[in-house]
Design a protein around this motif. Structure first.
Motif, PDB file in Angstrom:
ATOM      1  N   SER A  74     -36.222 -49.777 -12.036  1.00 53.56           N
ATOM      2  CA  SER A  74     -35.662 -48.619 -12.733  1.00 53.56           C
ATOM      3  C   SER A  74     -35.392 -49.011 -14.171  1.00 53.56           C
ATOM      4  O   SER A  74     -34.867 -50.102 -14.434  1.00 53.56           O
ATOM      5  CB  SER A  74     -34.361 -48.155 -12.069  1.00 53.56           C
ATOM      6  N   SER A  75     -35.744 -48.137 -15.112  1.00 53.50           N
ATOM      7  CA  SER A  75     -35.561 -48.459 -16.527  1.00 53.50           C
ATOM      8  C   SER A  75     -35.349 -47.190 -17.340  1.00 53.50           C
ATOM      9  O   SER A  75     -35.954 -46.153 -17.057  1.00 53.50           O
ATOM     10  CB  SER A  75     -36.779 -49.218 -17.072  1.00 53.50           C
ATOM     11  N   ASN A  76     -34.490 -47.297 -18.356  1.00 53.69           N
ATOM     12  CA  ASN A  76     -34.277 -46.162 -19.257  1.00 53.69           C
ATOM     13  C   ASN A  76     -35.256 -46.177 -20.435  1.00 53.69           C
ATOM     14  O   ASN A  76     -35.222 -45.281 -21.275  1.00 53.69           O
ATOM     15  CB  ASN A  76     -32.841 -46.159 -19.787  1.00 53.69           C
ATOM     16  N   GLN A  77     -36.122 -47.208 -20.492  1.00 54.96           N
ATOM     17  CA  GLN A  77     -37.104 -47.308 -21.569  1.00 54.96           C
ATOM     18  C   GLN A  77     -38.516 -47.423 -20.998  1.00 54.96           C
ATOM     19  O   GLN A  77     -38.704 -47.810 -19.844  1.00 54.96           O
ATOM     20  CB  GLN A  77     -36.818 -48.528 -22.459  1.00 54.96           C
ATOM     21  N   CYS A  78     -39.490 -47.069 -21.833  1.00 52.96           N
ATOM     22  CA  CYS A  78     -40.899 -47.206 -21.449  1.00 52.96           C
ATOM     23  C   CYS A  78     -41.288 -48.685 -21.531  1.00 52.96           C
ATOM     24  O   CYS A  78     -41.081 -49.325 -22.567  1.00 52.96           O
ATOM     25  CB  CYS A  78     -41.766 -46.368 -22.388  1.00 52.96           C
ATOM     26  N   LEU A  79     -41.831 -49.217 -20.451  1.00 58.34           N
ATOM     27  CA  LEU A  79     -42.162 -50.633 -20.374  1.00 58.34           C
ATOM     28  C   LEU A  79     -43.641 -50.837 -20.044  1.00 58.34           C
ATOM     29  O   LEU A  79     -44.253 -50.004 -19.380  1.00 58.34           O
ATOM     30  CB  LEU A  79     -41.326 -51.321 -19.288  1.00 58.34           C
ATOM     31  N   LEU A  80     -44.167 -51.964 -20.499  1.00 55.81           N
ATOM     32  CA  LEU A  80     -45.530 -52.360 -20.158  1.00 55.81           C
ATOM     33  C   LEU A  80     -45.479 -53.723 -19.498  1.00 55.81           C
ATOM     34  O   LEU A  80     -44.835 -54.641 -20.003  1.00 55.81           O
ATOM     35  CB  LEU A  80     -46.404 -52.438 -21.413  1.00 55.81           C
ATOM     36  N   LEU A  81     -46.146 -53.848 -18.340  1.00 51.63           N
ATOM     37  CA  LEU A  81     -46.271 -55.123 -17.643  1.00 51.63           C
ATOM     38  C   LEU A  81     -47.744 -55.484 -17.547  1.00 51.63           C
ATOM     39  O   LEU A  81     -48.569 -54.661 -17.143  1.00 51.63           O
ATOM     40  CB  LEU A  81     -45.647 -55.037 -16.259  1.00 51.63           C
ATOM     41  N   ASN A  82     -48.063 -56.710 -17.920  1.00 56.15           N
ATOM     42  CA  ASN A  82     -49.450 -57.150 -18.063  1.00 56.15           C
ATOM     43  C   ASN A  82     -49.585 -58.532 -17.434  1.00 56.15           C
ATOM     44  O   ASN A  82     -48.858 -59.452 -17.794  1.00 56.15           O
ATOM     45  CB  ASN A  82     -49.781 -57.218 -19.562  1.00 56.15           C
ATOM     46  N   GLY A  83     -50.491 -58.686 -16.458  1.00 55.21           N
ATOM     47  CA  GLY A  83     -50.637 -59.993 -15.834  1.00 55.21           C
ATOM     48  C   GLY A  83     -51.719 -60.006 -14.780  1.00 55.21           C
ATOM     49  O   GLY A  83     -52.689 -59.248 -14.852  1.00 55.21           O
ATOM     50  N   ASP A  84     -51.544 -60.867 -13.790  1.00 47.57           N
ATOM     51  CA  ASP A  84     -52.504 -61.018 -12.698  1.00 47.57           C
ATOM     52  C   ASP A  84     -51.797 -60.887 -11.370  1.00 47.57           C
ATOM     53  O   ASP A  84     -50.714 -61.452 -11.172  1.00 47.57           O
ATOM     54  CB  ASP A  84     -53.208 -62.377 -12.772  1.00 47.57           C
ATOM     55  N   ARG A  85     -52.410 -60.161 -10.452  1.00 48.56           N
ATOM     56  CA  ARG A  85     -51.818 -59.998  -9.128  1.00 48.56           C
ATOM     57  C   ARG A  85     -51.927 -61.269  -8.299  1.00 48.56           C
ATOM     58  O   ARG A  85     -51.125 -61.500  -7.409  1.00 48.56           O
ATOM     59  CB  ARG A  85     -52.501 -58.849  -8.378  1.00 48.56           C
ATOM     60  N   GLY A  86     -52.933 -62.076  -8.572  1.00 48.82           N
ATOM     61  CA  GLY A  86     -53.144 -63.277  -7.790  1.00 48.82           C
ATOM     62  C   GLY A  86     -54.065 -63.008  -6.616  1.00 48.82           C
ATOM     63  O   GLY A  86     -54.460 -61.870  -6.348  1.00 48.82           O
ATOM     64  N   PRO A  87     -54.422 -64.066  -5.883  1.00 50.71           N
ATOM     65  CA  PRO A  87     -55.361 -63.909  -4.761  1.00 50.71           C
ATOM     66  C   PRO A  87     -54.720 -63.207  -3.570  1.00 50.71           C
ATOM     67  O   PRO A  87     -53.506 -63.275  -3.370  1.00 50.71           O
ATOM     68  CB  PRO A  87     -55.722 -65.361  -4.416  1.00 50.71           C
ATOM     69  N   ASP A  88     -55.547 -62.527  -2.782  1.00 53.80           N
ATOM     70  CA  ASP A  88     -55.122 -61.891  -1.532  1.00 53.80           C
ATOM     71  C   ASP A  88     -53.889 -61.014  -1.722  1.00 53.80           C
ATOM     72  O   ASP A  88     -52.926 -61.085  -0.957  1.00 53.80           O
ATOM     73  CB  ASP A  88     -54.860 -62.945  -0.453  1.00 53.80           C
ATOM     74  N   CYS A  89     -53.912 -60.201  -2.747  1.00 51.90           N
ATOM     75  CA  CYS A  89     -52.760 -59.340  -3.037  1.00 51.90           C
ATOM     76  C   CYS A  89     -53.222 -57.894  -3.177  1.00 51.90           C
ATOM     77  O   CYS A  89     -54.175 -57.598  -3.899  1.00 51.90           O
ATOM     78  CB  CYS A  89     -52.076 -59.802  -4.321  1.00 51.90           C
ATOM     79  N   MET A  90     -52.535 -57.013  -2.492  1.00 48.55           N
ATOM     80  CA  MET A  90     -52.827 -55.588  -2.553  1.00 48.55           C
ATOM     81  C   MET A  90     -51.504 -54.854  -2.663  1.00 48.55           C
ATOM     82  O   MET A  90     -50.531 -55.197  -1.982  1.00 48.55           O
ATOM     83  CB  MET A  90     -53.576 -55.157  -1.292  1.00 48.55           C
ATOM     84  N   SER A  91     -51.429 -53.874  -3.551  1.00 47.32           N
ATOM     85  CA  SER A  91     -50.156 -53.178  -3.748  1.00 47.32           C
ATOM     86  C   SER A  91     -50.353 -51.668  -3.766  1.00 47.32           C
ATOM     87  O   SER A  91     -51.418 -51.167  -4.141  1.00 47.32           O
ATOM     88  CB  SER A  91     -49.492 -53.636  -5.052  1.00 47.32           C
ATOM     89  N   PHE A  92     -49.301 -50.979  -3.354  1.00 50.05           N
ATOM     90  CA  PHE A  92     -49.265 -49.523  -3.414  1.00 50.05           C
ATOM     91  C   PHE A  92     -48.084 -49.150  -4.302  1.00 50.05           C
ATOM     92  O   PHE A  92     -46.941 -49.481  -3.996  1.00 50.05           O
ATOM     93  CB  PHE A  92     -49.085 -48.921  -2.017  1.00 50.05           C
ATOM     94  N   CYS A  93     -48.378 -48.495  -5.415  1.00 55.53           N
ATOM     95  CA  CYS A  93     -47.359 -48.165  -6.410  1.00 55.53           C
ATOM     96  C   CYS A  93     -47.050 -46.676  -6.361  1.00 55.53           C
ATOM     97  O   CYS A  93     -47.958 -45.841  -6.315  1.00 55.53           O
ATOM     98  CB  CYS A  93     -47.853 -48.572  -7.797  1.00 55.53           C
ATOM     99  N   LEU A  94     -45.758 -46.351  -6.402  1.00 55.82           N
ATOM    100  CA  LEU A  94     -45.318 -44.961  -6.291  1.00 55.82           C
ATOM    101  C   LEU A  94     -44.159 -44.713  -7.239  1.00 55.82           C
ATOM    102  O   LEU A  94     -43.124 -45.385  -7.137  1.00 55.82           O
ATOM    103  CB  LEU A  94     -44.887 -44.681  -4.844  1.00 55.82           C
ATOM    104  N   GLU A  95     -44.325 -43.801  -8.184  1.00 55.04           N
ATOM    105  CA  GLU A  95     -43.215 -43.401  -9.062  1.00 55.04           C
ATOM    106  C   GLU A  95     -42.409 -42.331  -8.337  1.00 55.04           C
ATOM    107  O   GLU A  95     -42.970 -41.395  -7.762  1.00 55.04           O
ATOM    108  CB  GLU A  95     -43.769 -42.884 -10.393  1.00 55.04           C
ATOM    109  N   SER A  96     -41.073 -42.428  -8.360  1.00 54.62           N
ATOM    110  CA  SER A  96     -40.248 -41.646  -7.447  1.00 54.62           C
ATOM    111  C   SER A  96     -40.322 -40.138  -7.660  1.00 54.62           C
ATOM    112  O   SER A  96     -40.318 -39.369  -6.703  1.00 54.62           O
ATOM    113  CB  SER A  96     -38.788 -42.106  -7.524  1.00 54.62           C
ATOM    114  N   SER A  97     -40.424 -39.682  -8.913  1.00 55.38           N
ATOM    115  CA  SER A  97     -40.423 -38.234  -9.164  1.00 55.38           C
ATOM    116  C   SER A  97     -41.788 -37.599  -8.926  1.00 55.38           C
ATOM    117  O   SER A  97     -41.891 -36.410  -8.628  1.00 55.38           O
ATOM    118  CB  SER A  97     -39.974 -37.934 -10.599  1.00 55.38           C
ATOM    119  N   GLY A  98     -42.837 -38.396  -9.088  1.00 52.16           N
ATOM    120  CA  GLY A  98     -44.195 -37.882  -8.923  1.00 52.16           C
ATOM    121  C   GLY A  98     -44.776 -37.242 -10.163  1.00 52.16           C
ATOM    122  O   GLY A  98     -45.953 -36.878 -10.176  1.00 52.16           O
ATOM    123  N   VAL A  99     -43.995 -37.087 -11.219  1.00 50.25           N
ATOM    124  CA  VAL A  99     -44.481 -36.371 -12.406  1.00 50.25           C
ATOM    125  C   VAL A  99     -44.221 -37.147 -13.702  1.00 50.25           C
ATOM    126  O   VAL A  99     -44.112 -36.545 -14.775  1.00 50.25           O
ATOM    127  CB  VAL A  99     -43.855 -34.955 -12.499  1.00 50.25           C
TER     128      VAL A  99
END
Length: 339
Positions: A74-99
């Motif tokens: 949770s953040s009150n500012q716009c953020l950027l994250l940049n990197g590597d997921r690494g091997p054998d990694c799968m993620s499902f990302c969901l923003e809470s409001s949907g909009v």
């Protein structure tokens, strides 16, 4: 019966971010780099940047369910994250409001009411979080998901996870997933078996939603050279932020033309590469001012030393740029963090 046997046999093979991590923990963060340090504690290395103006106030939460790990940011500012997921990694990302209108993955806006970031063969990670939002990341093993799909002869879904990185679902399904993740991250249960069951339930819900082809629209995705260039540029900015760099030298190091680099950052962030480089350096200054350990390691003691270390030689220009981004003076940041 076969699926049940598989879950038992796979018990000790499922993904864990760290064998020594507690079931759950939560911590605030006041800078993007402090958020990156929380992720590093879990074995994930990211560069993090604050893109919007203002004092940052955020919270990072983590919950481990053995077969899956849930992160909440949770953040009150716009953020950027940049990197590597690494091997054998799968993620499902969901923003809470949907909009959330500024959420992006690999510089592309995410669809409304969507699940993102699940492309199973993708190693790179690059996502932008909208200000005043909460985002959930469900992280698991790509091999685990593929094994489950193989057991159920779900080749079409396996292919979908290989080719797509975003999926738009109905608002009602989005809300159900949000509630599921909210409850999971708040679950204080420490019983190992119960947490395993919760993890398996979360995975089942995600896979069931993707299997409902009539109520989901998946978007094919392949990383472009320009998207990789933007990611590499940000990484270079953090790795070489203390060096004197200009547009020509950066283009040369990234093996691209000036025009391609300028177009890449303008398309992604509506700013040129040197303006983005300044924000990266301000982020590094901000962290150095907040971290006594970082200052000691770099043998830097005061604001002037830190600013010059990151190539800010005009005190007036630096102070204005820092104030405009973080809405506090450099000396104020230093004073509020134990000096």
């Amino acid at each position: 019966m076969r699926s049940k046997d598989y879950r038992q046999e796979h018990l000790e093979k499922v993904i864990r971010l760290s064998l020594h991590q507690p079931c759950r923990w939560s911590a605030p963060f006041k800078s993007a780099t402090e958020l990156a340090s929380h992720l590093k504690r879990l074995g994930k290395t990211f560069e993090a940047i604050q893109l919007s103006q203002g004092r940052l106030s955020g919270r990072f939460s983590y919950a481990n369910f053995d077969s899956i790990t849930i992160l909440e940011i949770s953040s009150n500012q716009c953020l950027l994250l940049n990197g590597d997921r690494g091997p054998d990694c799968m993620s499902f990302c969901l923003e809470s409001s949907g909009v959330a209108d500024e959420h992006k993955t690999h510089t592309l806006p995410v669809p409304k009411y969507s699940i993102n970031g699940f492309k199973s063969n993708l190693r790179e990670s690059h996502f932008q979080l909208t200000a005043n939002t909460t985002t959930y990341f469900a992280i698991t093993s790509a091999n685990k998901i593929n094994t489950i799909l193989d057991l159920h002869n779900a080749e079409a879904l396996k292919e979908q996870f290989l080719n797509c990185n975003s999926a738009q679902i109905t608002p009602s399904k989005h809300n159900k997933l949000k509630i599921l993740l909210e409850e999971a991250i708040s679950d204080s249960t420490t019983d190992h078996f119960t947490r395993q069951q919760t993890g398996n339930t979360i995975i089942k819900h995600f896979l069931d939603f993707f299997a409902s082809t009539k109520e989901i629209d998946c978007y094919p995705f392949e990383l472009t050279q320009r998207q990789l260039l933007v990611k590499d540029f940000i990484q270079l900015g953090f790795n070489r932020g203390s060096e004197k760099l200009n547009l020509d030298s950066i283009s040369k190091q990234l093996y691209c033309s000036r025009r391609t680099l300028i177009q890449g950052t303008k398309d992604a962030f509506e700013m040129g590469p040197m303006e983005l480089m300044k924000i990266i350096r301000l982020e590094q200054v901000n962290w150095m001012l907040r971290s006594e350990e970082a200052r000691s390691k770099a043998t830097l003691r005061n604001v002037t030393d830190i600013a010059q270390h990151f190539n800010f030689y005009s005190r007036g220009h630096f102070a204005r740029a820092y104030q405009n981004l973080f809405e506090e003076s450099p000396s104020q940041t230093l004073q509020e963090n134990g000096t």
